[in-house]
Enzyme design. Sequence first.
Site, PDB file in Angstrom:
ATOM      1  N   GLU A  87       0.862  -1.193   0.000  1.00 14.11           N
ATOM      2  CA  GLU A  87       0.000   0.000   0.000  1.00 14.11           C
ATOM      3  C   GLU A  87       0.895   1.238   0.000  1.00 14.11           C
ATOM      4  O   GLU A  87       2.076   1.141   0.336  1.00 14.11           O
ATOM      5  CB  GLU A  87      -0.871  -0.005   1.267  1.00 14.11           C
ATOM      6  CG  GLU A  87      -1.745  -1.243   1.342  1.00 14.11           C
ATOM      7  CD  GLU A  87      -2.686  -1.255   2.545  1.00 14.11           C
ATOM      8  OE1 GLU A  87      -2.594  -0.345   3.405  1.00 14.11           O
ATOM      9  OE2 GLU A  87      -3.510  -2.185   2.602  1.00 14.11           O
TER      10      GLU A  87
ATOM     11  N   ALA B  15       2.459   1.214   3.399  1.00 13.92           N
ATOM     12  CA  ALA B  15       3.035  -0.012   3.984  1.00 13.92           C
ATOM     13  C   ALA B  15       3.540  -0.971   2.916  1.00 13.92           C
ATOM     14  O   ALA B  15       2.760  -1.471   2.095  1.00 13.92           O
ATOM     15  CB  ALA B  15       2.004  -0.717   4.858  1.00 13.92           C
TER      16      ALA B  15
ATOM     17  N   HIS C   5      -1.010  -8.743  12.831  1.00 15.16           N
ATOM     18  CA  HIS C   5      -0.993  -9.730  11.749  1.00 15.16           C
ATOM     19  C   HIS C   5      -2.128 -10.759  11.877  1.00 15.16           C
ATOM     20  O   HIS C   5      -2.501 -11.393  10.905  1.00 15.16           O
ATOM     21  CB  HIS C   5       0.393 -10.398  11.630  1.00 15.16           C
ATOM     22  CG  HIS C   5       0.726 -11.328  12.754  1.00 15.16           C
ATOM     23  ND1 HIS C   5       1.471 -10.940  13.841  1.00 15.16           N
ATOM     24  CD2 HIS C   5       0.421 -12.624  12.939  1.00 15.16           C
ATOM     25  CE1 HIS C   5       1.595 -11.968  14.654  1.00 15.16           C
ATOM     26  NE2 HIS C   5       0.977 -13.003  14.129  1.00 15.16           N
TER      27      HIS C   5
ATOM     28  N   GLU D 111       7.966 -17.212  -3.695  1.00 15.13           N
ATOM     29  CA  GLU D 111       8.050 -15.917  -4.403  1.00 15.13           C
ATOM     30  C   GLU D 111       9.510 -15.438  -4.442  1.00 15.13           C
ATOM     31  O   GLU D 111      10.024 -15.012  -5.476  1.00 15.13           O
ATOM     32  CB  GLU D 111       7.166 -14.891  -3.680  1.00 15.13           C
ATOM     33  CG  GLU D 111       7.332 -13.477  -4.213  1.00 15.13           C
ATOM     34  CD  GLU D 111       6.220 -12.515  -3.794  1.00 15.13           C
ATOM     35  OE1 GLU D 111       5.227 -12.947  -3.192  1.00 15.13           O
ATOM     36  OE2 GLU D 111       6.360 -11.313  -4.097  1.00 15.13           O
TER      37      GLU D 111
ATOM     38  N   GLY E  20      10.060  -8.573  -0.796  1.00 11.83           N
ATOM     39  CA  GLY E  20      10.755  -8.397   0.480  1.00 11.83           C
ATOM     40  C   GLY E  20      12.123  -7.848   0.161  1.00 11.83           C
ATOM     41  O   GLY E  20      12.914  -8.508  -0.531  1.00 11.83           O
TER      42      GLY E  20
HETATM   43  C1  FAD Z   1       8.159  -3.040 -10.073  1.00 10.42           C
HETATM   44  C2  FAD Z   1       7.538  -3.424  -8.778  1.00 10.42           C
HETATM   45  C3  FAD Z   1       6.634  -4.476  -8.743  1.00 10.42           C
HETATM   46  C4  FAD Z   1       6.006  -4.813  -7.540  1.00 10.42           C
HETATM   47  N1  FAD Z   1       5.042  -5.782  -7.528  1.00 10.42           N
HETATM   48  C5  FAD Z   1       4.304  -5.966  -6.413  1.00 10.42           C
HETATM   49  C6  FAD Z   1       3.174  -6.818  -6.414  1.00 10.42           C
HETATM   50  O1  FAD Z   1       2.848  -7.467  -7.424  1.00 10.42           O
HETATM   51  N2  FAD Z   1       2.437  -6.921  -5.276  1.00 10.42           N
HETATM   52  C7  FAD Z   1       2.755  -6.244  -4.142  1.00 10.42           C
HETATM   53  O2  FAD Z   1       2.044  -6.368  -3.157  1.00 10.42           O
HETATM   54  N3  FAD Z   1       3.839  -5.430  -4.097  1.00 10.42           N
HETATM   55  C8  FAD Z   1       4.606  -5.276  -5.207  1.00 10.42           C
HETATM   56  N4  FAD Z   1       5.691  -4.424  -5.174  1.00 10.42           N
HETATM   57  C9  FAD Z   1       6.014  -3.731  -3.948  1.00 10.42           C
HETATM   58  C10 FAD Z   1       7.289  -4.188  -3.261  1.00 10.42           C
HETATM   59  O3  FAD Z   1       7.130  -5.474  -2.737  1.00 10.42           O
HETATM   60  C11 FAD Z   1       7.656  -3.126  -2.204  1.00 10.42           C
HETATM   61  O4  FAD Z   1       8.068  -1.975  -2.903  1.00 10.42           O
HETATM   62  C12 FAD Z   1       8.721  -3.611  -1.245  1.00 10.42           C
HETATM   63  O5  FAD Z   1       8.218  -4.605  -0.397  1.00 10.42           O
HETATM   64  C13 FAD Z   1       9.272  -2.467  -0.381  1.00 10.42           C
HETATM   65  O6  FAD Z   1       8.236  -1.753   0.223  1.00 10.42           O
HETATM   66  P1  FAD Z   1       8.193  -0.147   0.100  1.00 10.42           P
HETATM   67  O7  FAD Z   1       8.304   0.207  -1.330  1.00 10.42           O
HETATM   68  O8  FAD Z   1       7.017   0.352   0.852  1.00 10.42           O
HETATM   69  O9  FAD Z   1       9.509   0.335   0.808  1.00 10.42           O
HETATM   70  P2  FAD Z   1       9.698   0.646   2.377  1.00 10.42           P
HETATM   71  O10 FAD Z   1       9.128  -0.440   3.192  1.00 10.42           O
HETATM   72  O11 FAD Z   1       9.241   2.047   2.631  1.00 10.42           O
HETATM   73  O12 FAD Z   1      11.287   0.609   2.496  1.00 10.42           O
HETATM   74  C14 FAD Z   1      12.133   1.685   2.082  1.00 10.42           C
HETATM   75  C15 FAD Z   1      13.578   1.291   2.382  1.00 10.42           C
HETATM   76  O13 FAD Z   1      13.735   1.054   3.775  1.00 10.42           O
HETATM   77  C16 FAD Z   1      14.261  -0.241   3.988  1.00 10.42           C
HETATM   78  N5  FAD Z   1      13.671  -0.813   5.192  1.00 10.42           N
HETATM   79  C17 FAD Z   1      12.352  -0.995   5.480  1.00 10.42           C
HETATM   80  N6  FAD Z   1      12.213  -1.592   6.670  1.00 10.42           N
HETATM   81  C18 FAD Z   1      13.459  -1.802   7.164  1.00 10.42           C
HETATM   82  C19 FAD Z   1      13.991  -2.384   8.360  1.00 10.42           C
HETATM   83  N7  FAD Z   1      13.197  -2.876   9.298  1.00 10.42           N
HETATM   84  N8  FAD Z   1      15.330  -2.427   8.503  1.00 10.42           N
HETATM   85  C20 FAD Z   1      16.152  -1.931   7.549  1.00 10.42           C
HETATM   86  N9  FAD Z   1      15.726  -1.369   6.408  1.00 10.42           N
HETATM   87  C21 FAD Z   1      14.401  -1.309   6.221  1.00 10.42           C
HETATM   88  C22 FAD Z   1      13.884  -1.055   2.763  1.00 10.42           C
HETATM   89  O14 FAD Z   1      14.751  -2.143   2.575  1.00 10.42           O
HETATM   90  C23 FAD Z   1      14.000  -0.007   1.675  1.00 10.42           C
HETATM   91  O15 FAD Z   1      15.341   0.091   1.264  1.00 10.42           O
HETATM   92  C24 FAD Z   1       6.349  -4.108  -6.355  1.00 10.42           C
HETATM   93  C25 FAD Z   1       7.309  -3.090  -6.398  1.00 10.42           C
HETATM   94  C26 FAD Z   1       7.884  -2.730  -7.581  1.00 10.42           C
HETATM   95  C27 FAD Z   1       8.863  -1.588  -7.595  1.00 10.42           C
END
Ligand code: FAD
Length: 382
Positions: A127, A130, A180, A244, A366
């Site tokens: 989202e 999140a 969760h 995945e 992830g």
């Molecule tokens: C091209 C593309 C396709 C995708 N396809 C799908 C899909 O089909 N379905 C779906 O649901 N999602 C999808 N995603 C989403 C993707 O899984 C998320 O972008 C990813 O999980 C990261 O979440 P975020 O973008 O909110 O980053 P954030 O959670 O905001 O993270 C930002 C940064 O902070 C770091 N970070 C976060 N938490 C921690 C922690 N606890 N410790 C250290 N570092 C941390 C992360 O590693 C990252 O570098 C897609 C994304 C892209 C770009």
Amino acid sequence: MKAAYIKEEHEILRESLRKFLEKEAYPYFNEWEQDGLIPRSFWKKMGDLGCLCPWLDEEYGGFGADFGYSVVINEELEKVGTGLIGIGLHNDIVVPYLEQYGTAEQKKRWLPKCASGEIITAIAMTEPGAGSDLAGIKTSALRDGKDYIVNGEKTFITNGIQADLVLVVCKTDPKADPAHKGVSLLVVEKNTLGFTKGKKLNKIGLHSQDTAELIFEDARVPTDNLIGKEGEGFYYLMKNLQQERLIVAIGGIAASERMLKITTQYVKERKAFGKSIASFQNTQFKLAELETEVEIGRTFLDRVVDSHIKGEDVVKEVSMAKWWITDLTKKVAAECMHLHGGYGYMEEYEIARRYRDAPVSAIYAGSNEIMKQIIAKKMGLQ
Ligand SMILES: Cc1cc2nc3c(=O)[nH]c(=O)nc-3n(C[C@H](O)[C@H](O)[C@H](O)COP(=O)(O)OP(=O)(O)OC[C@H]3O[C@@H](n4cnc5c(N)ncnc54)[C@H](O)[C@@H]3O)c2cc1C
């Protein structure tokens, strides 16, 4: 070295898929990248070939294929381009939830069409607020008679625009503590009132992969579309996210091997100072180092795939493979682009596209930081 789980029958499928892709995918891939979409007709042809969810039982249109076939299909699609990852997502990520946790009626209704290409699927976890923190999602699905009323927004959803069926991760109990325990999985079908597809997102890479925003505004979804049990969605995700991540690691290795192949060919042909670029010690050492690392990654990955096929607990190893291999893919992309000189920066060279496509593998399924967190937890470091 060939993986132990790859047998003659897997190679037969690889050969026929390769021939099919040479005719039906390679010549059109640049066009699909420009269109920003893989055409539905290609999905249908993949279905006709038996390459959509071949692991399904015959009664649902598959042939009970083991995971070795999935590896072959994902590798061959990756060789064409990472933009085809939406097919692997459908085959090995979304449809398994329907097959493993769906009711007999749900399976009869959806699975045969998933195998034929009539239904394209997506999974909506992320989202705007999140991503990594999956339990922190806000999309709610509250019971109202025989329906759930769904409200919320999803983003970055692969296959989002084309999807006929979206597996939505939502909160059926938004007040659950811990959070969760309120998570459930709900199938939302296209044309559901209150469900709209937002804009197709403009990405720096994976241009042919359709990635979209999805919006739910009082969307009325039958309770019959619940997958598995209410409140158990998070456990299903934790289990299935392993495959995945494995799919992403498989793509990473296949992409790295492809980049090394095209770069090795390029440096043999390109000349500077009257010699081939390949004759410089720097080129040889760089490529020899990368070849070694990719081979190490491949060997480890094959071991993890083998354990996954045997049904062993591979959470730690999958997390290791996912972060290490996708970091390596980014490195291979950067080094190989550099060895192409200025041509590597030109769009018409495949390495330029691969350089754009590689980084996201370290983010989705992830992020690599989340993978390291899981490994640390498994090591008893809390
Ligand atoms: C091209 C593309 C396709 C995708 N396809 C799908 C899909 O089909 N379905 C779906 O649901 N999602 C999808 N995603 C989403 C993707 O899984 C998320 O972008 C990813 O999980 C990261 O979440 P975020 O973008 O909110 O980053 P954030 O959670 O905001 O993270 C930002 C940064 O902070 C770091 N970070 C976060 N938490 C921690 C922690 N606890 N410790 C250290 N570092 C941390 C992360 O590693 C990252 O570098 C897609 C994304 C892209 C770009």
